[in-house]
Write a protein that holds these residues in place. Sequence first.
Motif, PDB file in Angstrom:
ATOM      1  N   HIS A  66      -0.978   6.581  -5.059  1.00 50.06           N
ATOM      2  CA  HIS A  66      -1.168   5.486  -4.412  1.00 50.06           C
ATOM      3  C   HIS A  66      -1.168   5.599  -2.788  1.00 50.06           C
ATOM      4  CE1 HIS A  66      -0.691   1.251  -3.865  1.00 50.06           C
ATOM      5  NE2 HIS A  66       0.303   1.465  -2.866  1.00 50.06           N
ATOM      6  N   HIS A  68      -3.401   4.026   0.543  1.00 47.06           N
ATOM      7  CA  HIS A  68      -4.429   3.497   1.154  1.00 47.06           C
ATOM      8  C   HIS A  68      -4.994   4.172   2.497  1.00 47.06           C
ATOM      9  CE1 HIS A  68      -2.486   0.354  -0.535  1.00 47.06           C
ATOM     10  NE2 HIS A  68      -0.936   0.330  -0.150  1.00 47.06           N
ATOM     11  N   HIS A 221       1.115  -3.762  -6.856  1.00 47.74           N
ATOM     12  CA  HIS A 221       2.204  -3.286  -5.795  1.00 47.74           C
ATOM     13  C   HIS A 221       3.040  -4.310  -6.711  1.00 47.74           C
ATOM     14  CE1 HIS A 221      -0.166  -2.384  -2.767  1.00 47.74           C
ATOM     15  NE2 HIS A 221       0.807  -1.344  -2.458  1.00 47.74           N
ATOM     16  N   HIS A 258       6.113   0.469  -6.749  1.00 48.97           N
ATOM     17  CA  HIS A 258       6.956   0.447  -6.587  1.00 48.97           C
ATOM     18  C   HIS A 258       8.201   0.257  -6.925  1.00 48.97           C
ATOM     19  CE1 HIS A 258       5.189   1.061  -1.977  1.00 48.97           C
ATOM     20  NE2 HIS A 258       4.723   0.312  -2.248  1.00 48.97           N
ATOM     21  N   ASP A 309       1.858   5.519  -0.154  1.00 48.10           N
ATOM     22  CA  ASP A 309       1.701   4.161   0.635  1.00 48.10           C
ATOM     23  C   ASP A 309       0.837   4.500   2.083  1.00 48.10           C
ATOM     24  OD1 ASP A 309       1.185   1.773  -0.580  1.00 48.10           O
ATOM     25  OD2 ASP A 309       3.385   1.581   0.847  1.00 48.10           O
TER      26      ASP A 309
HETATM   27 ZN   LIG Z   1       0.576   0.184  -1.547  1.00 46.82          ZN
END
Ligand SMILES: [Zn+2]
Length: 442
Positions: A66, A68, A221, A258, A309
């Motif tokens: 994961h 970004h 998420h 998460h 993340d």
């Molecule tokens: Zn994220």
Amino acid sequence: MTTRFENGIVVTLGEKNRVLWNATVVIDGEMIAALGDSAAMKQHFPEAEVVDCAGKIVLPGFICTHHHFYSTMARGMGIPGEPASNFVEILERLWWKVDRALDEEDVLLSAQLPLIDCIRNGTTTIIDHHASPAFRDGSLDLIENAVRQAGVRASLCYEVSDRNIPGGGIAENKRFIKKVGQGDGQIAAMMGMHASFTLSNATIEECVGIAREAGVGCHIHVAEDAADRVDSLAKYYRTTVKRLHMLGVTGDKSIFVHCVHIDEDEMDILAETGTSVVHNPESNMNNAVGVTPLFKMLKKGVLVGLGTDGMGSDMLVQMRCAYLLHRLANRDPRVAFMEAPQLLLQNNATIAQRQFGLKLGEIAEGRPADLAIIDYQPPTPLSEANFLGHLIFGLVDATVDTTVCKGKILMRGKQLLVMDEERIAARSRELAPLMWKRLQEL
Ligand SMILES: [Zn+2]
């Protein structure tokens, strides 16, 4: 082309991890052709190109489940007003402005820079989650091009959310999923969704329909902050995972990121449906959202992987963060020594296999040739029996020297061979202040 990566300490990982001193990995094309004693491999493959790995550890390339990429240009940016005091304020004041301020060139640069970071840290497979509402259509193509230029593997998706316009981003995902199809081993596609609290039932149902028809998973998420759980209970009278499950979002190709604020019933749903969870310890600590019930999920058989993340691209750092966080949170120095490496080294490989259809994460004959070659002179004996001790307390601070993906050397001797880092970073420094200025006006 055949290449011998010789004289290193090869750590194979996989079901039966082996630590082989003075060993050679032979790569032919995009695959690992052989593995064995350096002298024997030299005899078998005398014509091969040679990369000397003396003084180095050879590991399978790392996987981040994961990320970004788009968060890059927020680095060092000042945010006017009072500091955000909770998770929803962090989204409203920071991330939901950052993504809206990105234009076309920003999207490209903010993918290229973390991709360089991935190569520098030996991370060769990434599952990314993208958002850029002001430059949405075609944004995934731009990121795909950057990934292909970098030479790593990535599964891409666009973050659907109702927060700007209802169903925003569905078309971009649909287009990209259709284009990529089942993927080519380098690029894969998922249906990206922000989170339960920014998605209506109608939007989720549309996303699920597209994902099911194409045979891809959803990347969303879930219960990152208690606010997501509170919202789901208040509006839909059920917990977040339960709501998403009833709408068809769960499944063994789906990734629930998460899962900090979930109960045991929700964990059972995740286990029964084979839905993957990705834990992001640094991000959870940074946003002060709470501690993922990691051991409970693992005990129930939930497949939990490890992501950044967007906090960075160094997976060993993330692994040690998980190790430290769960020791402290449980006030128990007996835990996490096995589990934190398991998330990174085993579970991430399983999650990636569901996206790319490839058995990554192991050095063995016939496996994809993805390697992270790290400077490391073990100060104590190193074997299968104590590898995790070296991983957590030594390799985490060592430097990646050479990165290989799909059999191609992307970085050698710490020199990037595929991208011009200096030029890309300089251009990003030019554009970032303009992006920050647009952001202040939102
Ligand atoms: Zn994220």
